[in-house]
Design an enzyme around this catalytic site. Structure first.
Site, PDB file in Angstrom:
ATOM      1  N   CYS A 114      -3.390 -36.655 -23.981  1.00 41.28           N
ATOM      2  CA  CYS A 114      -4.417 -35.932 -23.207  1.00 41.28           C
ATOM      3  C   CYS A 114      -5.059 -34.793 -23.987  1.00 41.28           C
ATOM      4  O   CYS A 114      -6.129 -34.313 -23.613  1.00 41.28           O
ATOM      5  CB  CYS A 114      -3.828 -35.421 -21.897  1.00 41.28           C
ATOM      6  N   HIS A 260      -8.822 -30.285 -19.321  1.00 34.76           N
ATOM      7  CA  HIS A 260      -8.444 -31.702 -19.194  1.00 34.76           C
ATOM      8  C   HIS A 260      -8.176 -31.981 -17.724  1.00 34.76           C
ATOM      9  O   HIS A 260      -7.516 -31.192 -17.038  1.00 34.76           O
ATOM     10  CB  HIS A 260      -7.197 -31.971 -20.039  1.00 34.76           C
ATOM     11  N   ASN A 290      -7.599 -39.178 -14.016  1.00 35.82           N
ATOM     12  CA  ASN A 290      -7.250 -38.627 -15.328  1.00 35.82           C
ATOM     13  C   ASN A 290      -7.540 -39.702 -16.380  1.00 35.82           C
ATOM     14  O   ASN A 290      -6.864 -40.729 -16.411  1.00 35.82           O
ATOM     15  CB  ASN A 290      -5.768 -38.229 -15.300  1.00 35.82           C
TER      16      ASN A 290
HETATM   17  N1  COA Z   1       2.266 -42.377  -3.156  1.00 31.83           N
HETATM   18  C1  COA Z   1       3.144 -42.019  -2.202  1.00 31.83           C
HETATM   19  N2  COA Z   1       4.334 -41.456  -2.481  1.00 31.83           N
HETATM   20  C2  COA Z   1       4.621 -41.211  -3.765  1.00 31.83           C
HETATM   21  C3  COA Z   1       3.739 -41.531  -4.812  1.00 31.83           C
HETATM   22  C4  COA Z   1       2.513 -42.145  -4.462  1.00 31.83           C
HETATM   23  N3  COA Z   1       1.606 -42.484  -5.378  1.00 31.83           N
HETATM   24  N4  COA Z   1       4.292 -41.170  -5.983  1.00 31.83           N
HETATM   25  C5  COA Z   1       5.486 -40.629  -5.702  1.00 31.83           C
HETATM   26  N5  COA Z   1       5.692 -40.652  -4.346  1.00 31.83           N
HETATM   27  C6  COA Z   1       6.845 -40.172  -3.593  1.00 31.83           C
HETATM   28  C7  COA Z   1       8.106 -40.146  -4.398  1.00 31.83           C
HETATM   29  O1  COA Z   1       8.729 -41.403  -4.393  1.00 31.83           O
HETATM   30  C8  COA Z   1       8.908 -39.100  -3.685  1.00 31.83           C
HETATM   31  O2  COA Z   1       9.504 -39.666  -2.571  1.00 31.83           O
HETATM   32  P1  COA Z   1      11.012 -39.228  -2.118  1.00 31.83           P
HETATM   33  O3  COA Z   1      10.893 -37.771  -1.804  1.00 31.83           O
HETATM   34  O4  COA Z   1      11.259 -40.092  -0.945  1.00 31.83           O
HETATM   35  O5  COA Z   1      11.869 -39.500  -3.300  1.00 31.83           O
HETATM   36  C9  COA Z   1       7.870 -38.114  -3.209  1.00 31.83           C
HETATM   37  O6  COA Z   1       6.610 -38.832  -3.210  1.00 31.83           O
HETATM   38  C10 COA Z   1       7.741 -36.891  -4.063  1.00 31.83           C
HETATM   39  O7  COA Z   1       7.708 -37.323  -5.409  1.00 31.83           O
HETATM   40  P2  COA Z   1       7.555 -36.328  -6.578  1.00 31.83           P
HETATM   41  O8  COA Z   1       7.470 -37.072  -7.877  1.00 31.83           O
HETATM   42  O9  COA Z   1       8.581 -35.229  -6.457  1.00 31.83           O
HETATM   43  O10 COA Z   1       6.112 -35.751  -6.214  1.00 31.83           O
HETATM   44  P3  COA Z   1       5.409 -34.478  -6.721  1.00 31.83           P
HETATM   45  O11 COA Z   1       5.134 -33.613  -5.564  1.00 31.83           O
HETATM   46  O12 COA Z   1       6.082 -33.898  -7.911  1.00 31.83           O
HETATM   47  O13 COA Z   1       4.032 -35.092  -7.212  1.00 31.83           O
HETATM   48  C11 COA Z   1       2.904 -35.731  -9.166  1.00 31.83           C
HETATM   49  C12 COA Z   1       4.004 -36.076  -8.210  1.00 31.83           C
HETATM   50  C13 COA Z   1       2.898 -36.802 -10.257  1.00 31.83           C
HETATM   51  C14 COA Z   1       1.578 -35.737  -8.450  1.00 31.83           C
HETATM   52  C15 COA Z   1       3.188 -34.332  -9.748  1.00 31.83           C
HETATM   53  O14 COA Z   1       4.489 -34.259 -10.262  1.00 31.83           O
HETATM   54  C16 COA Z   1       2.227 -33.944 -10.803  1.00 31.83           C
HETATM   55  O15 COA Z   1       1.069 -33.730 -10.545  1.00 31.83           O
HETATM   56  N6  COA Z   1       2.710 -33.830 -12.057  1.00 31.83           N
HETATM   57  C17 COA Z   1       1.832 -33.621 -13.191  1.00 31.83           C
HETATM   58  C18 COA Z   1       1.297 -34.940 -13.575  1.00 31.83           C
HETATM   59  C19 COA Z   1       0.174 -34.884 -14.519  1.00 31.83           C
HETATM   60  O16 COA Z   1      -0.678 -34.054 -14.454  1.00 31.83           O
HETATM   61  N7  COA Z   1       0.168 -35.853 -15.438  1.00 31.83           N
HETATM   62  C20 COA Z   1      -0.821 -35.980 -16.382  1.00 31.83           C
HETATM   63  C21 COA Z   1      -0.498 -35.088 -17.515  1.00 31.83           C
HETATM   64  S1  COA Z   1      -1.701 -35.088 -18.690  1.00 31.83           S
END
Ligand code: COA
Length: 333
Positions: A114, A260, A290
């Site tokens: 990224c 980004h 993204n």
């Molecule tokens: N739809 C519905 N539920 C989802 C899901 C989706 N697409 N993806 C994950 N979940 C669920 C998980 O299974 C989890 O369920 P559980 O509590 O029953 O185990 C719950 O949602 C929470 O998951 P978690 O991974 O803790 O969510 P989060 O609040 O951390 O959000 C991201 C996930 C990926 C959105 C977040 O971590 C994030 O934004 N991280 C940065 C990612 C990023 O910017 N990446 C690019 C970098 S360049």
């Protein structure tokens, strides 16, 4: 003393719009969850037979070149960032160079995830500052949709990524008031496995790519979303402040931030940290998701079309991504 100025910006996104509701046909997720956690409403997926990584880059480059008033062969060097190349090797820069009829011109393929576009911009900027080249074409282009696992098992990354390409033309100038002021690059390999695609990898017994690797999900994107989030919100602020301080500026001097497009929550957090209002931060993740290395040049090209890059503005580009990598560029427009 030579400096580099961005004299043309262009972008291309595929026509194929995939909404959050479309994703619910393949995986257990919801429009509400995706919008709340990421800000994304829709993204673009390439159309097989129409788009390739390099054809999208070529379309973005043609637009950037036209806006710069240059022909492809006026360019001295191409620096092309992608983690989703058309071939394992050679890189997509060669294919785009062929497509644009720039035979014989040097091409440099880089990855850097990224942060790829800011790293590529920095490389091109050093070539121009050193006097080795007078013009450069800097690209970020990605097809993520064929890598992501579009089942419920891959939903934490599948909902985030999209496809597209952006390009910038750099031209040598002696005007220190309209140029890239500085670039700042960082990496920390301790977190390499917090966001990665493991296969195909050469350091394996037997072949570098096998059916077993595919079955075991080795070709899928693996992300520790929490770790990415926590590091991103710190590193974005750090690297933006580093750029400002290196040039004797303060946060209040900044006119526009082009981050980004990782996640709207990350972008909002950084905006608040820096005391910027919403109009001072470019966000288009809602429509494109993204797009990894392509996200900054797409966002910049859109901002330019909207008249948000005005003569004399102080503009900061900032990125964070897999590696981990993070980087910034400060520009006097
Ligand atoms: N739809 C519905 N539920 C989802 C899901 C989706 N697409 N993806 C994950 N979940 C669920 C998980 O299974 C989890 O369920 P559980 O509590 O029953 O185990 C719950 O949602 C929470 O998951 P978690 O991974 O803790 O969510 P989060 O609040 O951390 O959000 C991201 C996930 C990926 C959105 C977040 O971590 C994030 O934004 N991280 C940065 C990612 C990023 O910017 N990446 C690019 C970098 S360049």
């Amino acid at each position: 003393m030579a400096f580099s100025r961005i004299t043309g910006l262009g972008y291309y996104v595929p026509d194929n719009i995939i909404t959050n509701n479309d994703l619910t046909k393949w995986m257990e997720t919801s429009d509400e969850w995706i919008q709340e956690r990421t800000g994304i409403r829709e993204r673009r997926y390439f159309e097989h037979g129409k788009d390739t990584n390099y054809s999208m880059a070529a379309a973005a480059s043609r637009q950037a070149l036209e806006r710069a008033g240059l022909a492809p062969n006026d360019i001295d060097v191409i620096v092309y960032a992608t983690i989703t190349p058309d071939y394992f090797f050679p890189g997509s820069a060669f294919l785009m160079q062929r497509e644009l009829g720039m035979d014989g011109k040097p091409v440099i393929d880089i990855r850097q995830q990224c942060s790829g576009f800011v790293y590529a911009l920095s490389i091109a900027d050093q070539f121009i500052k050193s006097g080795m080249y007078k013009t450069a074409l800097v690209i970020g282009s990605e097809i993520q949709s064929s890598w992501i696992d579009k089942t419920t098992a891959g939903r934490n990354t599948a909902v985030i990524f999209g496809d597209g390409a952006g390009a910038a033309v750099l031209t040598a100038t002696e005007d220190p008031q309209h140029c890239i002021l500085s670039t700042h690059l960082h990496a920390d390999g301790r977190f390499a496995e917090d966001l990665f695609v493991k296969e195909p990898g050469s350091s394996r017994p037997g072949r570098a790519a096998t059916k077993e690797m595919l079955d075991e999900g080795g070709f899928n994107v693996h992300m520790n979303g929490n770790a990415v989030f926590k590091h991103a919100i710190v590193r974005f602020g750090e690297v933006i402040n580093e750029a400002l301080e290196a040039n004797g500026y303060q946060q209040s001097d900044l006119d526009l931030l082009v981050p980004h497009q990782a996640n709207i929550r990350i972008s909002d957090y950084v905006r608040q940290q820096l005391g910027l209002d919403e109009a001072q931060v470019v966000n288009n993740i809602q429509r494109f998701g993204n797009t990894t290395a392509a996200s900054i040049p797409i966002a910049m090209a859109e901002a330019w079309e909207q008249g948000r890059l005005q003569d004399g503005n102080l503009i900061c580009l900032a990125a964070f991504g897999s590696g981990f990598t993070w980087a910034s560029a400060l520009i006097r427009w």
